[in-house]
Design an enzyme around this catalytic site. Structure first.
Site, short mmCIF file in Angstrom:
data_model
loop_
_atom_site.label_atom_id
_atom_site.label_comp_id
_atom_site.label_asym_id
_atom_site.label_seq_id
_atom_site.Cartn_x
_atom_site.Cartn_y
_atom_site.Cartn_z
N SER A 215 0.91 -1.30 0.03
CA SER A 215 0.09 -0.03 0.04
C SER A 215 0.84 1.07 0.04
CB SER A 215 -0.93 -0.04 1.27
OG SER A 215 -2.22 0.95 1.11
N ASP A 428 -9.08 -4.23 -6.25
CA ASP A 428 -8.73 -3.80 -4.88
C ASP A 428 -9.34 -2.21 -5.06
OD1 ASP A 428 -7.67 -2.37 -2.68
OD2 ASP A 428 -5.47 -2.93 -3.30
N HIS A 457 -7.47 -5.77 -0.50
CA HIS A 457 -6.51 -5.10 -0.36
C HIS A 457 -5.03 -5.76 0.25
CE1 HIS A 457 -3.99 -1.39 -0.06
NE2 HIS A 457 -3.88 -1.40 1.18
#
Length: 497
Positions: A215, A428, A457
């Protein structure tokens, strides 16, 4: 725990991809900082299963790397050593869990536990709290413009008066962060953190930085390649943040969440006997809106529309949380309670306050913010797509009023860096796959591994997919870059019990 990927499985991946091998990159000599002195870790860091053990250290770095003789801050670093033989060892794998604002100190333990065993045997896994987070000179923004009020103000403004109040909260948040961070405000940035990463590399005596970033960690890794292309080793960027501004990313995410929520409505409707919210997407949507409208009109125990939207935001990011969200909606309609929707950890707790402060400070230090006019225009645009969006992730909006104005965006990627491996889930909603395609253009020769038919995610050593995990492990262990992009068959939508 993720199933072990055996060396034989990795050889199958190599044969299937007709791979090339990552060449060694030249490394410029530099005077190393003092070696880290490892010892016991704080209680916040879990212990790995025996015989492995975790150890922690602190190191001093400049607040501003461009003024190395100026004020200094401390970073907290953790390490779990490789469990294999010296012949198996590949070096150090630095890891970051995301955010910005996430604490990386425990991640050396928690992420390592999910890595393929061959990777655990090959790498010392090293975590760290990025500057401004966790135990690395944590940031504080006080009340953050009322962010921690319970119940909080409705985060979706409707009409001019509500829009003005929304902007006023952003202005007050920026002022609170300026008062809390003071002289540190410009320096809790991704570029400065990338230079911290290189200092950790040097303090560990490593020639290159091998890195796994998830991320926000993908953004941090890309910033490292821009600054230190010739010190970039094997780098895995998972659930990729694209190379645009943070505000543009937040807007993209808010639109992706609308698509994800529609998928959630359809999935819930496909199981009417299990959830009792209706047998069509439209019926589930009506149930959802009844819950939110009721909480906006009359919050329950400090749980109102802001708290509801935060719960939905969190649940939409991972499909294993969908059943809990649907159950919470059904319970609210059935008996009026919100326990099924309320998170276990309080939003106004110390860890959450540090996370939320660091999140805004980093995003606003990384580049210019939007104008207030644009913020309102984008919210209106999103509400035309859906009158009741989830705007919880619009964190960079406060940068419109930031007291420090960066002149440019954080540079990401470099044509001089060796090929890296990008990993993405096809659906995602938190880091939409478009970002991975865009970032790859800044990293020539890199490859993208996509988990198709997946809606969550975090992919590598997270979704339990042997195709993804085997491809990434081959890259980490042998420097194997697939000849082409890789598409892996995903799990589809979750089953229900």
């Amino acid at each position: 725990m993720i199933p072990r990927v055996h060396r034989s499985a990795l050889l199958c991946v190599l044969a299937a991809t007709a791979a090339t091998v990552l060449p060694a990159a030249p490394v410029r000599a530099a005077a190393p900082p003092p070696a880290l002195r490892f010892g016991a870790c704080p209680a916040s860091v879990p212990a790995p299963p025996a015989p492995d053990r975790v150890e922690c250290a602190r190191m001093s770095v400049p607040l501003d790397w461009d003024a190395p003789r100026g004020p200094r801050i401390e970073l907290a670093v953790s390490r779990v050593r490789a469990s294999g033989t010296p012949a198996e060892r590949r070096g150090v794998l630095l890891v970051n869990p995301g955010g910005p604002g996430g604490s990386g100190l425990p991640y050396a333990v928690t992420k390592r536990a999910k890595l393929p065993e061959d990777v655990r045997r090959a790498y010392d896994v090293v975590g760290f709290d990025p500057r401004g987070t966790g135990l690395s000179t944590p940031a504080g923004c006080g009340p953050m413009g009322g962010l921690f009020d319970s119940p909080g103000a409705d985060p979706v403004p409707v009409g001019p008066a509500a829009e003005r109040a929304y902007l006023d909260r952003l202005r007050r948040m920026a002022g609170d962060c300026a008062a809390g961070a003071r002289e540190r405000l410009p320096y809790l940035s991704t570029e400065q953190t990338a230079r911290d990463m290189d200092a950790i590399r040097a303090a560990l005596g490593e020639r290159e930085t091998n890195f796994l970033g998830v991320s926000y960690g993908s953004y941090l890794g890309a910033a490292y390649t821009a600054r230190f292309p010739h010190r970039t080793g094997r780098m895995v960027l998972d659930s990729v943040v694209g190379p645009g501004s943070w505000y543009d990313f937040d807007v993209l995410q808010s639109r992706a969440l609308l698509r994800q929520r529609e998928t959630f409505f359809a999935w819930t409707a496909a199981h009417p006997a299990r959830f009792g919210l209706g047998d069509t997407s439209a019926a589930v949507r009506r149930a959802y809106l009844r819950v939110r409208a009721g909480l906006a009109e009359r919050p329950v125990g400090g749980f109102g529309p802001a708290e509801f939207d935060r719960a939905v935001y969190r649940a939409l990011g991972r499909t294993e949380r969908w059943a809990g969200l649907a159950d919470g909606l059904a319970a609210r309609l059935r008996d009026g309670g919100v326990d099924g929707l309320r998170p276990a950890d309080p939003f106004d707790g110390p860890a959450s306050r540090t996370y939320e402060a660091a999140n805004r400070i980093v995003k606003c230090a990384d580049g210019p913010g939007p104008t207030p006019r644009r913020i309102v225009a984008d919210i209106r645009r999103t509400r035309r797509l859906d009158p009741q969006p989830v705007l919880t992730g619009m964190e960079a909006s406060t940068c419109a009023y930031w007291h420090h104005r960066p002149a440019r965006r954080t540079p990401l990627g470099s044509p001089d860096a060796p090929p890296v491996l990008l990993v993405a889930s096809a659906h995602d909603p938190v880091t939409p796959v478009e970002g991975a395609h865009r970032l790859r253009r800044t990293l020539p020769g890199s490859r993208l591994v996509v988990l198709d038919d997946d809606y969550s995610h975090g992919v590598f050593a997270s979704r339990g997919d042997t195709c993804v995990d085997g491809t990434v492990a081959a890259y980490l262990l042998d420097g194997t870059v697939p000849a082409t992009d890789v598409r892996c068959a995903g799990p589809g939508l979750p089953a229900t019990s």
